[in-house]
Structures are given as C-alpha cells and as structure tokens.
Design an enzyme around this catalytic site. Structure first.
Site, PDB file in Angstrom:
ATOM      1  N   SER A  98       0.743  -1.256  -0.141  1.00 25.00           N
ATOM      2  CA  SER A  98       0.142   0.260  -0.061  1.00 25.00           C
ATOM      3  C   SER A  98       0.961   1.315  -0.034  1.00 25.00           C
ATOM      4  CB  SER A  98      -0.890  -0.213   1.274  1.00 25.00           C
ATOM      5  OG  SER A  98      -1.510   1.405   1.321  1.00 25.00           O
ATOM      6  N   HIS A 134      -0.018   4.744   0.979  1.00 28.25           N
ATOM      7  CA  HIS A 134       0.737   6.029   2.191  1.00 28.25           C
ATOM      8  C   HIS A 134       1.178   5.286   3.351  1.00 28.25           C
ATOM      9  CE1 HIS A 134      -3.236   4.296   4.939  1.00 28.25           C
ATOM     10  NE2 HIS A 134      -3.613   3.678   3.600  1.00 28.25           N
ATOM     11  N   CYS A 146      -9.689   1.217  15.690  1.00 31.36           N
ATOM     12  CA  CYS A 146      -9.900   2.103  15.362  1.00 31.36           C
ATOM     13  C   CYS A 146     -10.538   2.505  13.755  1.00 31.36           C
ATOM     14  CB  CYS A 146      -9.494   3.247  15.897  1.00 31.36           C
ATOM     15  SG  CYS A 146     -10.513   4.682  15.381  1.00 31.36           S
TER      16      CYS A 146
HETATM   17  N1  PLP Z   1      -2.571  -4.486   6.516  1.00 31.00           N
HETATM   18  C1  PLP Z   1      -2.397  -3.585   6.993  1.00 31.00           C
HETATM   19  C2  PLP Z   1      -1.024  -4.776   7.965  1.00 31.00           C
HETATM   20  C3  PLP Z   1      -2.526  -2.338   7.294  1.00 31.00           C
HETATM   21  O1  PLP Z   1      -1.747  -1.606   8.088  1.00 31.00           O
HETATM   22  C4  PLP Z   1      -3.390  -1.994   6.886  1.00 31.00           C
HETATM   23  C5  PLP Z   1      -3.306  -0.198   7.413  1.00 31.00           C
HETATM   24  O2  PLP Z   1      -3.744  -0.294   8.017  1.00 31.00           O
HETATM   25  C6  PLP Z   1      -4.347  -2.379   6.100  1.00 31.00           C
HETATM   26  C7  PLP Z   1      -4.017  -3.517   5.369  1.00 31.00           C
HETATM   27  C8  PLP Z   1      -4.870  -1.458   4.569  1.00 31.00           C
HETATM   28  O3  PLP Z   1      -4.576  -0.372   3.612  1.00 31.00           O
HETATM   29  P1  PLP Z   1      -4.848  -0.202   3.333  1.00 31.00           P
HETATM   30  O4  PLP Z   1      -5.327   1.351   3.832  1.00 31.00           O
HETATM   31  O5  PLP Z   1      -4.207   0.430   1.579  1.00 31.00           O
HETATM   32  O6  PLP Z   1      -6.637  -0.036   2.730  1.00 31.00           O
END
Ligand code: PLP
Length: 402
Positions: free
Chosen positions: A199, A201, A322
């Site tokens: 991801s 961000h 959260c």
């Molecule tokens: N997987 C993990 C380990 C995460 O920390 C997060 C986001 O906090 C996600 C998946 C979800 O990613 P996205 O915010 O890009 O949908």
C-alpha cells in the site's frame, strides 16, 4: 496558538514524500486521458503507469506483469483471500489485519495461533497443514503478514513458505506486507510467495493506491470484474498518478536507511521503561520493524490517554484498532495473551527526529502520571495487567474475532 504537533502514528499513514507529490503533479500536468485509450494522450498515461509498474516490480524481485495496481492494502488482501478461498481451505495467522480476517471468516477460514511475542506458531501451522493433507482437504490459501501493524513483529516467511510448498503445494501463500514493504527486504520469489499486498500511503505515497504483487506463474480469479483492465485481473480505470506517486516513494527507501529511526525507537522505549512504572514493551525480544513501539501500561485508560496526548500535541494510537471512529478490542493483543487495556502504539516514520522523541517523552510521561491513580500502579511485577502469560488455546476450526 501555532503549536507543532508531534506525529507518531506513521503506521496508520505516513507523511507524503516530496518526490511522490512531484511525480503525481507531473502525471496530472501531462494529460487528463484514460490510460486505456487508443490515442496519444492515453499512451502518455500508459507510459507513466508502466514506468511505475516496472519500478515497483524491481523492488519486489518480480517481472512488471506481476504487479497489479489496486486501491490499497484492503483491496489487495480481500482479493488474495477470496481468490485463495476458491481453491480450498483458508488458513490465516491470528494477528492478521481485518482486511484479511474479515474475508477469511466469511470463507469459513481458520486462524493459526501466535506465541506471546506475536510470532506465528510454526509447530501449530505444520500440524494443521499435515492434518488437512492427511484428511485430503485442499488448502486454498495460507496468509501470514510480513510484519504486524500493531507490534511490528516480523514473521518467519521463509520457513512458512517452505512448509506450505511441502505440505500444501496447491495453496496460495499470501503475505500482507503493507507495513513491512520498504522497511525489510522482500524478495517474493526467494520467499516462495504467491501474492503480496502492498500500500502506498504507508511509505510516503498517496492514500488510495496499492498493489497485489503476484509470484512467478501465479494467476488469481479477479475480485473486480468489468472493463478487463490490468490484463483482465482487476477491472476499473487504473490511476497513473497514484501509481507514479507510489513508485516514487517506494524507490527512495531501502531497508538499511531505517537504522537512525531504529535508534530513536530504542531510545524512546528505554526512556519510557525507566520513567513509567510497570510499563511493558511488547515483543521487545524478537525481530521487529524499526518503526514500531507497542507498550502496555497497567492502570492506564489508553483511549483517554490518546486524547490527552493529542491535546498536548502528540498524535499516537491506542492498542485497540479504530474503525469508523469506533474502538474495538485488539485481536492482536488477545492472540498474544495480553489485555489491550493500557496499550499504546508509537509508530515512527521517515520524518521522525530526535526532538520529536524528546517532546513525545515529555508529553506521554506527563499524561500518564496525571491519568494513572497511585492505586493503579503495580505493587509487584506479578500483578501487572500485561502479564507474559501464554496465548489462550484456540481451536483451529474457530474463527478469530476482528
Ligand atoms: N494491512 C495492514 C497490515 C495495514 O496496516 C493496513 C492499514 O492500516 C491495511 C492492510 C489496509 O491498507 P489500506 O489502508 O491501504 O487499505
């Protein structure tokens, strides 16, 4: 009052890199075209998209065609689990993110326990894979995250990959590397991974862009269908600006660049331990991301502490996750055998300075001393809220609470 906010919630979303912003602006300035079109402006957009794909593929040790852009980690996780579920039983570690847990539960999946440090129980995984193989039950997907979002604990993917290849060769080996990507090396073929979620961000790119990176020869049933984009793997107009920002941010960091941040994290932990009575650093003795610090403070109402810290100028998160503004108990802490009461997560990022750590320490020690009543402090280590008791027994057929 113009007060500088100290931001220690980079695991939730980190500061965008200037390079990512510049790359996105370049794409937007070039053309408004849809990259799937047949004309010149569309071709320009396609060039941006394919350049980003190539850059990300190099960082993962795969061919460009193995990178499928998505809307982020959640979509990538959902896709891997639902595609894997079509092949057979879904197995996932008890500390997975909700983006894995929810589709896994819907598919009737089973969780694999972790130890008190939050490391996947390899013996339990092996036993379950062997049992399913003996019973002739096909395993569709084994999903174990590369590093946990709360504790930062790095999982033994190499050993798990070997186990999956030996005992469930038809299964997709999936890893959610949303937190780990760019912080630890991730050579997808070498780890034997079939699909990896990443991801933008979390590493200085834009919110709303991610990828599912496929291992060699892996094809998955699509989650989104319609226009046949991304070689028929993921329908929907791809976002060249998001992809360019993602690639620009990912290209900046390599795992060794995190050493100064690790030192700041270690100093934060050492000082917290010496200043706050009874504080426990979770998973301190195992391999962790250099950015994560997760602590338990007996007698502290963590949610109230987070609000008090915010008012004093420090952004961090409590141990409970959260979603939509509602606090839920942490499945990670309960899987490790801890209460999530009094749990705080400090997550450092590429912008974190020594001054940030000094100020964060001042704020958090002040908040804890004001919120914690003397009677809440532990008289002896044995009465701590966060005792290192073994994780509760979990039947492998049981679904994990999110
Ligand atoms: N997987 C993990 C380990 C995460 O920390 C997060 C986001 O906090 C996600 C998946 C979800 O990613 P996205 O915010 O890009 O949908």
């Amino acid at each position: 009052m113009n007060r500088r906010m100290i931001y220690l919630d980079h695991a939730a979303s980190t500061t965008m890199r200037q390079e990512a912003i510049a790359a996105m602006q370049q794409v937007w300035a070039d053309s408004p075209a849809n990259p799937t079109g047949a004309h010149g402006p569309a071709q320009t957009m396609r060039t941006h998209l394919e350049l980003a794909r190539e850059q990300i593929s190099r960082l993962c040790g795969v061919k460009p065609s193995a990178v499928v852009f998505t809307s982020g980690g959640t979509e990538s996780d959902n896709w891997a689990i639902s595609a894997g579920a079509r092949r057979g039983r879904v197995l996932y570690s008890a500390i997975e993110h909700a983006a894995v847990v929810e589709p896994a539960i819907r598919a009737g999946g089973e969780s694999i326990p972790v130890d008190a440090n939050g490391v996947v129980d390899l013996i339990a995984l092996k036993a379950r894979l062997r049992q399913l193989s003996e019973e002739g039950v096909p395993v569709g997907v084994v999903s174990v995250m590369a590093a946990n979002n709360e504790t930062g604990v790095i999982q033994p993917l190499l050993q798990i990959g070997r186990m999956v290849r030996k005992l469930a060769p038809g299964a997709l080996f999936h890893s959610d590397a949303v937190q780990a990507f760019s912080k630890v090396p991730l050579d997808i073929p070498a780890l034997g991974l079939g699909a990896v979620s990443i991801s933008a961000h979390k590493l200085g790119g834009p919110i709303g862009t991610g990828a599912l990176v496929l291992g060699p020869e892996v094809e998955l049933h699509p989650l989104l269908v319609g226009g046949g984009q991304e070689q028929g793997r993921r329908a929907g107009t791809p976002d060249p600006a998001g992809a360019a920002g993602f690639a620009a941010a990912a290209a900046i960091l390599c795992p060794t660049d995190w050493e100064p941040i690790r030192q700041r994290r270690d100093r934060l932990e050492a000082t917290l331990k010496s200043e706050i009575e009874g504080l426990v650093v979770h998973s301190a003795d195992v391999d962790r991301l250099p950015t994560h610090c997760h602590v338990g403070i007996p007698g502290l109402a963590a949610d109230i502490a987070v609000i008090a810290c915010d008012r004093a100028g420090l952004a961090l998160s409590s141990g409970s996750s959260c979603s939509s503004g509602a606090q839920k108990a942490s499945g990670v802490m309960s899987a490790m055998g801890f209460s999530d009461q009094g749990a705080l997560r400090f997550s450092l990022g590429w912008t974190t300075t020594d001054d940030d750590i000094d100020r964060a320490l001042e704020i958090v020690t002040d908040v804890v001393s004001k919120l914690r009543k003397p009677r809440d402090r532990p008289p002896a280590p044995s009465s701590r809220v966060c005792s290192h008791s073994p994780p509760p027994h979990r039947h492998p057929e049981g679904a994990q609470r999110p």
